[in-house]
Design an enzyme around this catalytic site. Structure first.
Site, PDB file in Angstrom:
ATOM      1  N   GLU A 106       6.199   9.823  -2.282  1.00 29.91           N
ATOM      2  CA  GLU A 106       6.569   9.220  -3.563  1.00 29.91           C
ATOM      3  C   GLU A 106       7.669  10.046  -4.216  1.00 29.91           C
ATOM      4  OE1 GLU A 106       3.425   8.272  -6.278  1.00 29.91           O
ATOM      5  OE2 GLU A 106       2.224   7.223  -4.749  1.00 29.91           O
TER       6      GLU A 106
ATOM      7  N   GLU B 274      -3.656  10.949  -3.233  1.00 36.06           N
ATOM      8  CA  GLU B 274      -3.529  12.001  -4.254  1.00 36.06           C
ATOM      9  C   GLU B 274      -4.889  12.652  -4.556  1.00 36.06           C
ATOM     10  OE1 GLU B 274       0.354  10.485  -6.723  1.00 36.06           O
ATOM     11  OE2 GLU B 274      -1.588   9.784  -7.439  1.00 36.06           O
TER      12      GLU B 274
END
Length: 849
Positions: free
Chosen positions: A256, A187
């Protein structure tokens, strides 16, 4: 003849040996990708994955968790690698017990499914310090996650360590192992943009470093649109159907898919309706998505002090398909399992078609049609209207779609699944007190004033907490003294001075002359806070002791090296001189509690202090006390937990193993009706108003011995330990609620192998089941007709088959599981012709012994 036989046998054995040695050289194990999908051994695959973090459960749980994941239709298990637990100090590694990464991956391999290894080594994950070891903060000249040589050297060394271990154990798919994907960084997109050129340089370095490790499997970077070739950039979020990779030759991957959300102490409990989660997955697949990972599939427990945040709960349940305790959460598990089966029926068309043909069926309705020749056709018909069901015409046939849903047609004709129509049962669990009593409670009072042991030191000003503790303990004592002249007016007029403490976070308990004077807390979003309260001072010397508490180090953001915790300013107001600044006077410091230093949590060390029987204490609700008791392991194999509802805040251990932090902070927020339609965000479906965010704390059975198990806790605020109970998690009741004609993959059958045409058997079937060792002891509701309501609140409708109760009781009563048909023939007649009927059943589950 005998010689020939012996020669052939030897030759055959030699061939087998060569095959085993050559491994993937013979069978050509490989992983690659193109725009359509990840390609494993030459085959494009639609892959369903689920996150299961090995340190958040125990090795004794792993096989069962992975088997349940496989049975739920998963192809891949995804896990981060947690640097902090593996390298607790520089160069000293730990891969034992819950941290045995190789054992975890081999357990996945044993079940015949794949692994996505997210090395990071930054993980976020609501994990303490984002998974970084705190010692890294004190490497000279370091700056985290940027173009910084000290950081890159440490990161590369750990990444090489993990990759080397995997290679030595032959665990990459290129070696015949289960690892088909690896992740570097995590991320990073937002951080890269904020850092500018340094962020770009670091990202490119990390990608080149990872690829250079020559694992033979693709690497990914999630949430960074600039991931350089050959790294695959991927999506994280509640929805990812708007995402596309940064190059047209990369697959569309969702690393995710958030199955729920994490909880924080004092916050609401989050849930995500499975209808919306299934809708999100179907949306992703219909726009070309080929890899979906549920974060989390099993969330587990933040044992010890691993929870980050700060203020993340010890439970990391995440409303996942498998709950914190390892039990299947229905209907989420069952509905997603059916979704996976439906999409797998479409796999050939999905990975073979170049692009879907998108057909408009209305303002909010579309069909995405995948055609791959030779009669291979699949369609996804969607309705984005959040309020209304619609009837659409597709391929000259009529289809009814509930609001906010997608129907899946693996042959472009028959519906086998609709995301909003849930046929899986609903299971409701309860916490039941076990036959095991916590006995012989004793207590030890933590000294709130004494600093005479050798670990204390003095400094001429306030110091930052982490610089002192290095996160070896949540606790740091700040102690000073102040002299009050007998002439101070407040001593006669009763208007006590105000003590003001500014804290960087996260919590604080104040003691004046050894007496508790109050507490202060930050929040997850704003760790800083100010404690300000009138305090009772006496003439002469007064001690001020501040117990500063870390509640999990933050796990997101930039510049980890700059993060701080602890007290930063102290002053007294209301003295004759007005304001007295105590910030820069001499302070004494002690890391941790006396009970920690003496290791009172260990069965071998618990007798190192003088404990007092709790019955001898006049008032048990006292702050900063240690408690201990003993108990025998309860019967059965149900998951266990501690009911800590009678306590305040602290930490708890069983046989020396840390269950984690506990805090019965009451959930503040808004509870309301939760409906699956409309865009989901974490505040949408919240529960637990007015109740502790977390009351029960998981106790792994593998941590227990048959008798004389030791429980030790430190209570910071005051509570009644005599009311702590060991409870077991059992199924209370189960429900089904399904319409006739409910689409089911199991009903999708070949009518004729010669013509390869397909038809639907429209008689829907539903399964009702209790946990192992339980049977259905009562049917509390049964109606075939037009019942209304949901599980635990069903009501009869205007149409009802009078024999509903009798039929269901005959099929299910006294059984662990039963299969029911939603049809007129099953109940002998049609209670209301020309009306769409459904079957609603609720049963009580009871233990068989």
């Amino acid at each position: 003849m005998g010689t020939t036989t012996k020669y052939l046998s030897s030759s055959f054995m030699l061939m087998i040996l060569i095959f085993l040695v050559m491994g993937c050289e013979v069978i050509k194990c490989s992983v690659s990708y193109d725009k359509r999908a990840v390609i494993i051994n030459g085959n494009r695959r639609i892959l369903f994955s689920g996150s299961i973090h090995y340190p958040r459960s125990t090795p004794q749980m792993w096989e069962d968790l992975i088997l349940k994941a496989k049975n739920g239709g998963l192809d891949v298990i995804d896990t981060y690698v947690f640097w902090d637990v593996h390298e607790p100090s520089p160069g000293n590694y730990n891969f034992e017990g819950r941290f045995d990464l190789v054992r975890f991956i081999k357990t996945v391999q044993k079940q015949g499914i794949y692994v996505h290894l997210r090395i990071g080594p930054y993980v976020c994950a609501e994990w303490n310090f984002g998974g970084f070891p705190v010692w890294l903060k004190y490497v000279p000249g370091i700056s985290f996650r940027t173009d910084n040589e000290p950081y890159k050297a440490a990161m590369e060394k750990f990444t090489q360590k993990i990759v080397g271990m995997m290679k030595s154990e032959q665990l990459f798919e290129s070696q015949g192992g289960p690892i088909i994907l690896s992740q570097i960084e995590n991320e990073y997109g937002r951080e890269r943009i904020a850092l500018g050129a340094a962020g770009d340089a670091y990202m490119n370095w990390a990608a080149k470093m990872a690829v250079g490790l020559d694992t033979g499997v693709p690497w990914i970077m999630c949430k960074d649109d600039n991931a350089p070739d050959p790294i695959i950039n991927t999506c994280n979020g509640f929805y990812c159907d708007k995402f596309s990779p940064n190059k047209p030759y990369k697959p569309t991957m969702w690393t995710e898919a958030w199955s729920g959300w994490f909880n924080e102490f004092g916050g609401m409990v989050h849930e995500r309706p499975v209808q919306d989660l299934a809708f999100a997955v179907a949306r992703f697949v219909r726009t070309g998505g080929s890899f979906i990972n549920y974060y989390m599939y099993h969330g587990g427990t933040n044992f010890g002090r691993t929870a980050g945040g700060p203020f993340i709960t010890t439970s990391y349940d995440y409303d996942a398909p498998i709950d914190e305790y390892g039990l299947i959460r229905e209907p989420k598990y069952g509905h997603l399992k059916e979704l996976h089966r439906a999409i797998k029926l479409c796999e050939h068309a999905l990975v073979s078609a170049s692009e879907p043909n998108v057909v408009s069926l209305g303002i909010y309705q579309q069909a995405h049609v995948f055609s791959a020749g030779e009669g291979s056709c699949a369609a996804f018909i969607s309705n984005f209207d959040t309020k209304s069901a619609v009837r659409v015409v597709f391929n000259n046939r009529h289809y009814k779609l509930p609001p906010w849903s997608i129907s899946i047609l693996p042959d472009c004709t028959n519906v086998v699944f609709n995301t909003a129509k849930v046929g899986a049962q609903t299971s409701r669990y309860q916490m039941v007190e076990t036959n095991s009593q916590l006995q012989s409670w004793e207590t030890y009072r933590e000294d709130t004033a004494a600093l005479e042991d050798g670990s204390a030191f003095t400094a001429p000003a306030l110091v930052e907490q982490l610089n002192v503790t290095r996160d070896s303990s949540d606790y740091l004592w700040y102690t000073t003294s102040v002299d009050i002249a007998s002439s101070e007016q407040f001593l006669s007029n009763g208007q006590n001075p105000t003590l003001t403490v500014d804290s960087r976070g996260h919590a604080l308990h104040v003691f004046i002359n050894g007496n508790f004077a109050g507490s202060g807390y930050g929040t997850r979003t704003n760790a800083r806070f100010t404690f300000s309260r009138a305090v009772n001072l006496k003439a002469g010397k007064n001690s001020i002791s501040l117990l500063s508490i870390a509640m999990g180090l933050p796990n997101t953001g930039l510049h980890f090296e700059d993060w701080t915790v602890g007290v930063e300013r102290v002053e007294l107001n209301g003295l004759d001189q007005g304001r007295k600044d105590l910030t820069r006077q001499a302070w004494s410091y002690k890391v941790g509690l006396t009970g920690e230093k003496m290791n009172l949590v260990s069965p071998s060390q618990t007798s190192s202090v003088e404990w007092t029987a709790m019955a001898a204490i006049a008032q048990n609700h006292q702050p900063l006390r240690w408690y201990k008791a003993y108990f025998d392991a309860p019967n059965g194999d149900e998951p266990l937990a501690l009911d800590m509802g009678s306590m305040g805040k602290g930490q708890v251990w069983i046989n020396g193993q840390s269950i984690g932090r506990y805090w019965t902070a009451v959930a503040n927020g808004t509870c309301g009706e939760c409906h699956y339609t409309g865009t989901y965000r974490s505040p949408k479906c919240q529960g637990g108003c007015g109740l502790p965010t977390q009351r029960w704390y998981h106790v792994p059975r593998s941590w227990l011995q048959p008798t004389k198990n030791l429980i030790v806790l430190v209570e910071e605020l005051g509570g009644d330990p005599s009311r702590i109970a060991l409870v077991k998690r059992t199924t209370r009741n189960v429900c089904v609620n399904a319409f006739e004609g409910h689409p089911m993959v199991a009903n999708y059958q070949l009518e004729s192998e010669s013509t390869n045409t397909k038809r639907m058997l429209h008689q829907a079937k539903v399964h009702l089941w209790c946990a192992r060792g339980q049977t259905m002891s009562a049917i509390t509701f049964a109606s075939y007709g037009t019942p209304t309501g949901t599980c635990s609140s069903f009501r009869m409708g205007s149409c009802h088959a009078q024999n509903s109760q009798a039929v269901i009781e005959k099929m299910c009563l006294g059984k662990e599981r039963c299969k029911l048909s939603v049809s007129n023939s099953y109940f002998g007649s049609d209670p209301c012709p020309n009306v769409l009927k459904k079957l609603s059943v609720e049963a009580i589950c009871s233990n068989t012994v």
